[in-house]
Design an enzyme around this catalytic site. Sequence first.
Site, PDB file in Angstrom:
ATOM      1  N   GLN A 348     -37.803   7.142  29.781  1.00 32.99           N
ATOM      2  CA  GLN A 348     -36.394   7.114  29.415  1.00 32.99           C
ATOM      3  C   GLN A 348     -35.654   6.298  30.454  1.00 32.99           C
ATOM      4  O   GLN A 348     -35.841   6.490  31.653  1.00 32.99           O
ATOM      5  CB  GLN A 348     -35.822   8.539  29.380  1.00 32.99           C
ATOM      6  CG  GLN A 348     -34.357   8.623  28.991  1.00 32.99           C
ATOM      7  CD  GLN A 348     -34.160   8.555  27.486  1.00 32.99           C
ATOM      8  OE1 GLN A 348     -35.024   8.997  26.728  1.00 32.99           O
ATOM      9  NE2 GLN A 348     -33.041   8.012  27.057  1.00 32.99           N
ATOM     10  N   GLY A 349     -34.831   5.376  29.997  1.00 28.92           N
ATOM     11  CA  GLY A 349     -34.025   4.575  30.906  1.00 28.92           C
ATOM     12  C   GLY A 349     -32.561   4.722  30.596  1.00 28.92           C
ATOM     13  O   GLY A 349     -32.162   5.417  29.650  1.00 28.92           O
ATOM     14  N   ASP A 465     -31.334  -7.382  38.662  1.00 22.00           N
ATOM     15  CA  ASP A 465     -31.736  -5.967  38.709  1.00 22.00           C
ATOM     16  C   ASP A 465     -33.194  -5.829  39.143  1.00 22.00           C
ATOM     17  O   ASP A 465     -33.945  -5.045  38.577  1.00 22.00           O
ATOM     18  CB  ASP A 465     -31.521  -5.306  37.349  1.00 22.00           C
ATOM     19  CG  ASP A 465     -31.517  -3.774  37.446  1.00 22.00           C
ATOM     20  OD1 ASP A 465     -31.238  -3.259  38.550  1.00 22.00           O
ATOM     21  OD2 ASP A 465     -31.802  -3.106  36.436  1.00 22.00           O
TER      22      ASP A 465
END
Length: 658
Positions: A348-349, A465
């Site tokens: 899950q992000g 990122d």
Amino acid sequence: MERSNLFHIPCFLLLFLLFNINGVHTTFVCGDEDFSPNTSYVENLESLLPSLASNVIRERGFYNVSLDGVYALALCRKHYEVQACRRCVDRASRTLLTQCRGKTEAYHWDSENDANVSCLVRYSNIHRFGKLKLEPIGNVPHSSLDPSSNLTRISQEFAARANRTVEVASTADESSVLKYYGVSSAEFTDTPEVNMLMQCTPDLSSSDCNHCLRENVRYNQEHNWDRVGGTVARPSCYFRWDDYRFAGAFDNLERVPAPPRSPQTRQDYRVKKGRMFQPWSVVVVVFPTGINLAVFVAFVLAYRRMRRRIYTEINKNSDSDGQATLRFDLGMILIATNEFSLENKLGQGGFGSVYKGILPSGQEIAVKRLAGGSGQGELEFKNEVLLLTRLQHRNLVKLLGFCNEGNEEILVYEHVPNSSLDHFIFDEDKRWLLTWDVRYRIIEGVARGLLYLHEDSQLRIIHRDLKASNILLDAEMNPKVADFGMARLFNMDETRGETSRVVGTYGYMAPEYVRHGQFSAKSDVYSFGVMLLEMISGEKNKNFETEGLPAFAWKRWIEGELESIIDPYLNENPRNEIIKLIQIGLLCVQENAAKRPTMNSVITWLARDGTFTIPKPTEAAFVTLPLSVKPENRSMSERKDKDPFSVDEVSITVLYPR
């Protein structure tokens, strides 16, 4: 597109030479432009070319590098022998340094029959990585054919065989670094044996490779049509053919037999074994066969329409390098992921969930399903699709396709089996698996991926990122940079940008980005430096809450207390290499962005057999701003809202179960 006519090259003095002594077959081409006086170009060139031979082996047959305006690459043919490849590249490099001395641009295709090897060395003062280069041409024809030969028939058979070899060579073999390569061996009607070898540099697209090789075949047919062999070489591709098996490229390759000669026409073609041919028998045989064939064709067409509707369609809007973007049908993704079942969920992000899937072909995929209201809007979704479909590098995760049906926005990636780097480096039970050599290879791979984004791709991209959880590891623990949802595309003449919406992961963001919204390639360099220091220490940056890992490492550096920086698992490893990497990491996280190195310099310093001097680092950035505090309100070119600062603490990351 560059023209392929040799006589339209005013800027080049072509010195294409052939040596065929003791089995060495070599073609090199020098330019006629000389170095500008009082420049360091020749010094950099003489320093760079000798390093190619060892580095091309470490990079599995293809290596490109640049140093202060010198751009060079080395390439060996597929299935090379290590020592033979090393010798070939070393010989080609020395040839260029002596025969093309003082020239700004040159290339050298070399092959040695006895050593079973062929290779390319190329250099230029112009950035050409990833770009098709058709000129100048090196043409070396061999001896003439026997005048009594049927030249028309030979030409036709040659063209057919060459076209098939082009298709093989230009179809990318993604399992190999040397992905564009093809050989064939055939017997012609009037020639006992014809052997062909074709190869392109791996930085090209498949369509560019195909075009380059077809230009070589066309040029060969125009200029060497009456020869028994020859070589047509270009900076981006190579075509050699001969009437014997050369360079060990045809071992265990079966020769295709010659096409059968057409039988003479017989006047009694309606008679067989003394019996008259009966026309009505054709009806008996053909009619039911025709019905069966029609039914079969109708079935195949219906199946293909159904398959296309249920599974995939090819997006008509291909990107600029000719590669179509694969648009997946939602039904196919639901089948592949078992309707996004929990059993298939990998992680899950911040922008959604990631699932494992299996295509009908058996290929494993990673499916990123963006959540509604996640913050990754339509523009960001399209941004990642458009960027990744135009990027091809072994250290970047590969985007296989996408789906945007209804409210669904889905990205489909290659499945990378070993999860992400953070699952190893920050896990006490797994960190021992990251030996020093594995860590070094990961650091080098990430650096090469960033260099490709910043300089060597057809685009100029800032990732924005980069962090350990966005570095995926394949089955052999080779790194792949992932997650381009926040990436920014620059024009080639742009070097920096500004934004009022600062996104990323706190702790990895450069100070000028956090405080002022300013980002550039040096922002990625900072993130890389943080990740490198984490790799050395085995500690998360956020574990140093009061000052951060960069500041902590800088203090230990100036105090000479490096033991507190180094992961205990690395105590038995080469201390000089570890210290060198700490030094590189500190250079990358310097407070002043202008003092941070480029990824090009980082790659140069990471060479294990290099003799380059690495500068001393200055003070590292002290970024201690807590997440709840906003920086000073400053004027920015992209300001659209009142809040100048927003941080996504967790961005979308392809995670896998631990």
